[in-house]
Structure formats: structure tokens, C-alpha cells
Design an enzyme around this catalytic site. Structure first.
Site, PDB file in Angstrom:
ATOM      1  N   GLY A 112       0.813  -1.206   0.000  1.00  0.00           N
ATOM      2  CA  GLY A 112       0.000   0.000   0.000  1.00  0.00           C
ATOM      3  C   GLY A 112       0.844   1.253   0.000  1.00  0.00           C
TER       4      GLY A 112
ATOM      5  CD  GLU B  24     -14.957   8.018   5.692  1.00  0.00           C
ATOM      6  OE1 GLU B  24     -15.462   7.325   6.593  1.00  0.00           O
ATOM      7  OE2 GLU B  24     -15.282   7.925   4.491  1.00  0.00           O
TER       8      GLU B  24
END
Length: 494
Positions: free
Chosen positions: A227, A265
Site C-alpha cells: 500500500g 476519511e
């Protein structure tokens, strides 16, 4: 609330990832286990992608954006996403079983994680089809004479989506479908604990739609560096991420050298201010339910209850009754509304925070441990802690478990100050018989979203985003769609 209509029970998902239009395993065939949190047993495996796999996926997305008509052919994108919507509807019950297998979400409340995101695919396809990508901004006087200015909304480019494990299928849809409809290409990196909610989406895209190779890619991996490689890759124009604030900071740092656009978020520590004129019998049982549904593994739930000192013990008794009787158990059994935590690691984190609260002087009213009737599975009792110091760890740190803390206050101003006393600002709630009074309090809460008297702020037509360290940018609504677009201002002769 939803019940499975067809076969139920543990079901493994697609073990391969999708890179450049092909469902593939990583070189060498390495895999990692996916654990069913209700049984603590291995349910299946997923391919363990590498940094090299991520580089191939990013390269495919870059090529598809630069060399195909995907970014320019709105009608084709619409047709492809409508194909995807139909395919997801056809696969709905399979997706539900896979979701419950890897998350432990109770079947009773799985609709928000299955039906809702499937419907959102159609919504975004139609929204993008009808969006005005060229807006006339009128004629403006300049030193060189009048100039007409037009605003051209264009796709950002390659979007990397990194998603969490708590509502994985929903967020895989929310973070990729608007981006695709806006004309971007996408690389999705699903969470390690829930790879199948991403790989199943990749399988359906590959087998049941005309989405071209490279436009949508899914890389599953058990390694954090995969990631991180997506966040840092200079060929990626934008990162969209939902998850912890700590990881959000790392993503911002990784994208800084290329000034990458970032939509975040992040964590929440939302407060529910219950004013002294509120209907406690209406607002507090709902507050207890919201704390326990999805095992408390939600960033927007109001986990801090602020009660007026004049009605403090009354409110505690109502919350105690609601939480002590909350239906916890096997997620496959209809009626249960709280399942297990996602992992033993997460359960131990929750239990550790509960202990820290008690050590800091909080009073344990109910719960606080592992349910005796559920020795197998990562279950945690619905827990109510009261007399909580607003500066203590339990009041400041996101718990992500079925835990409510209660703190007394004296005045509305006092309540607002306590609510704002964290680094977070994602959500909040106010309950009052006087809606104008509740609205006044809501406007003073430093948070991106507020619910008044149970009327939810959250919906696909309304922007959703956090303030302070709860995020950057918006999802949902036109504001959310525009996050995946760049605005080019064009000056031209009148």
C-alpha cells in the site's frame, strides 16, 4: 435489515488479484490466510501481492488512462458501470456470504454493506452521465479586452484507492466507482483482513463487464509496504483512503514529493450531546444500538455520550438496560445485531482501552469483557463506561469496539467544549425537544457532519467529510464526485 434468501454459511472469495485485465496470482504463488472472526478458523486464502505486483498494476492503469478513450468516452463508461451494477445484483447473495465470512458482520444488518453499495454503482453511473463537464463562466473584462471563460472538468488521472476492513465492500465501491465514472483509471488495494471484498469486485469486473484491461486493478497483499508503494508511486495522480489518522498522515507524507492529490476519511471520536429537554427514552436506546451494530467498528458512530448533570443517572439507567440486552452472537443467525470484532488483535485493543478507562477512574456499568456464552469467536461485550474524564485516553482515542463512554456536563457551552476537545472532527449528534436549540449547538461543534434527533446526515446525495484530523475532502454528493475531477479554466474570445 436483511436476511439471506439463498444458501448461508462460510464462503471463500476470489483468491486472485486483477492486474491489467487478468486474474492472476503473485509470482511464486505466496498466499495469506483469511480468518472467519466468528469461528477463528481459516476460511480460505488470498494471493499475497508484492511491491512488484503493485508496480505492474500502476503501470497498467497509467497506460489505460494515457492511451485509451476511457477518460473521454462518457457513454462507454456509463454502459460499463451499468453492466457492473447488473452483475453485482446477480452476485448479491454470494457477495453477502463472502462479506460475513471475512468481516463477521451480522446478516441482519448486512444491507448497508451489500444492497446499499450495489445501488450506489447505478447512482454514480447516472450522476456521471448527467454531470455538466463544461460550464460557461461568462464574459469577464481583462486589460486585453473581454474574455469568455469556460470551466472544463477533467479526470485527475490514475487514482489509488486504499480501503479498510470495517465496511470493505461498501468502501471499495465508494472509493472506486465515482472515480471510474469520472474518467479515471483505478488501482484498488483492499485491507489485509478483508481481501475478498476487493478481489471479488475485480473478478466480476473482469468476467462480466466490458471495462478495458488496466482501467480497474486490484492488488491484494498482507504487506504494508505494498500500500505504501501505491501512495508513493509518481505515476499515481491521486490517493483516496479511508482508515486511521496515523495511516492517513503516512499517506500524506508518501505523496508529498509528487504533491499528490489526497482524499482522506480518517478516524473519529464523535460526541452525542443529549440536551436536558431531550426525550431520553427515544434518543438513548438508539445511541446504544449505534454503538454496538457492526461491533462498534465504525468511524462515525457517536461513541461519547454527553449527559446533562441534572438527568445524569436517569440517562445511565436507560443506556445500561439497552446495552445489557443487546443481541450479540453468531453473525449468521437472524436477529443478532452485534457480531465479533474483526480479529483477536482488535479485540485486545478494545479490552485494553476499556481497562485504561477504568484505571483512569471511569465506572464500569455493564460489559467490559468477553461474553461467557461466546467462548469461540472474537466477541466483546457491549460496554458502558460512565464518569469518564474528557481528557482521559478512553475519551480521546478511537476505540472501534462496542463501547460507550458517558461524561456529565452543566451547560450547553460546557457540552460543546467537551465535544470539541479531541483531535477529531468527523461526526456528531444532538438530541433536544427544541430543534432550533439543537441546531445552534450543532453549528458550534467542530465536525464535518451532525445528526439532530436521529435524522441522519449521511447519504449518497450529501457531502461527507471530516474536519481537524478526521480527513481531507468529501465523499458523496456532487462535492464528492468533483473530488475525482480537475477543473481547467479556459479563457477564449467572446
Amino acid at each position: 435489515m436483511t436476511s439471506v434468501q439463498n444458501e448461508t454459511g462460510v464462503l471463500a472469495g476470489e483468491p486472485r488479484m486483477l492486474i491489467d485485465g487478468e486474474l492472476t496470482e503473485t509470482a511464486g504463488g505466496a498466499t495469506f490466510d483469511v480468518i472467519h472472526p466468528a469461528s477463528e478458523q481459516v476460511a480460505g486464502t488470498a494471493t499475497d501481492g508484492t511491491v512488484e505486483d503493485m508496480a505492474r498494476a500502476v503501470g497498467a492503469a497509467r497506460r489505460a488512462f494515457d492511451e485509451t478513450d476511457w477518460s473521454r468516452d462518457k457513454d462507454f463508461r456509463f454502459n460499463c458501470l451499468m453492466q457492473l451494477h447488473a452483475a453485482l445484483e446477480k452476485n448479491q447473495e454470494r457477495l453477502r456470504r463472502i462479506l460475513i465470512t471475512e468481516v463477521g458482520c451480522p446478516v441482519t444488518v448486512s444491507g448497508s454493506q451489500i444492497e446499499s453499495p450495489i445501488a450506489e454503482v447505478k447512482h454514480w453511473a447516472e450522476h456521471g452521465r448527467d454531470f455538466d463537464y463544461l460550464v460557461d463562466n461568462g464574459v469577464h473584462e481583462t486589460p486585453l479586452g473581454p474574455a469568455r471563460r469556460k470551466l472544463h472538468y477533467e479526470p485527475v488521472g490514475v487514482v489509488g484507492a486504499i480501503t479498510p476492513w470495517n465496511v470493505p465492500f461498501y468502501l471499495n465501491i465508494a472509493e472506486t466507482i465515482p472515480a471510474l465514472m469520472a474518467g479515471n483509471t483505478v488501482v484498488l488495494k483492499p485491507a489485509q483482513l478483508t481481501p475478498w471484498s476487493g478481489s471479488e469486485l475485480g473478478r466480476i469486473v473482469a468476467e462480466e463487464t466490458d471495462i478495458p484491461a488496466g482501467v480497474f486493478n486490484v492488488v491484494t497483499s498482507n504487506a504494508n509496504e505494498v500500500g505504501a508503494a501505491l501512495s508513493a508511486d509518481p505515476r499515481v495522480d491521486m490517493i483516496t483512503f479511508t482508515g486511521s489518522t496515523a495511516t492517513g498522515r503516512a499517506i500524506l507524507a508518501a505523496g508529498a514529493p509528487t504533491v499528490k492529490k489526497t482524499l482522506l476519511e480518517l478516524g473519529g471520536k464523535s460526541a452525542h450531546i443529549v440536551l436536558d429537554d431531550a426525550d431520553f427514552n427515544s434518543s438513548l436506546p438508539l445511541a446504544a444500538m449505534m454503538a454496538c451494530v457492526m461491533s462498534g467498528q465504525s468511524c462515525i458512530l457517536p461513541s461519547r455520550i454527553l449527559l446533562p448533570r441534572s438527568r445524569y443517572e436517569e440517562g445511565i439507567e436507560i443506556l445500561k438496560t439497552s446495552m445489557a440486552n443487546f443481541p450479540v452472537g453468531d453473525p449468521w443467525t437472524p436477529g443478532n445485531m452485534q457480531g465479533p470484532q474483526i480479529s483477536e488483535t482488535q479485540r485486545q485493543k478494545v479490552l485494553g482501552l476499556i481497562k485504561s478507562g477504568i484505571d483512569a477512574g471511569a465506572r464500569l456499568v455493564t460489559g467490559g469483557g468477553i461474553p461467557e456464552a461466546l467462548p469461540v469467536g472474537y466477541y466483546t461485550e457491549a460496554t458502558l463506561l460512565v464518569d469518564v474524564d474528557p481528557d482521559s485516553q478512553i475519551a480521546q482515542e478511537e476505540i472501534f469496539g462496542p463501547v460507550l463512554t458517558v461524561t456529565p456536563y452543566d451547560t450547553d457551552d460546557d457540552a460543546v467544549a467537551i465535544a470539541n476537545n479531541t483531535i477529531y472532527g468527523l461526526s456528531g449528534e444532538v438530541s433536544s425537544a427544541d430543534v432550533d436549540r439543537a441546531f445552534s449547538v450543532a453549528t458550534r461543534m467542530r465536525t464535518g457532519n451532525v445528526t439532530i434527533n436521529g435524522k441522519s446526515h449521511f447519504g449518497i446525495d450529501s457531502p461527507f467529510g471530516g474536519t481537524k484530523q478526521s480527513g481531507l475532502g468529501y465523499r458523496n454528493g456532487t462535492h464528492g464526485y468533483q473530488e475525482y475531477l480537475a477543473i481547467k479554466t479556459i479563457g477564449m474570445p467572446e
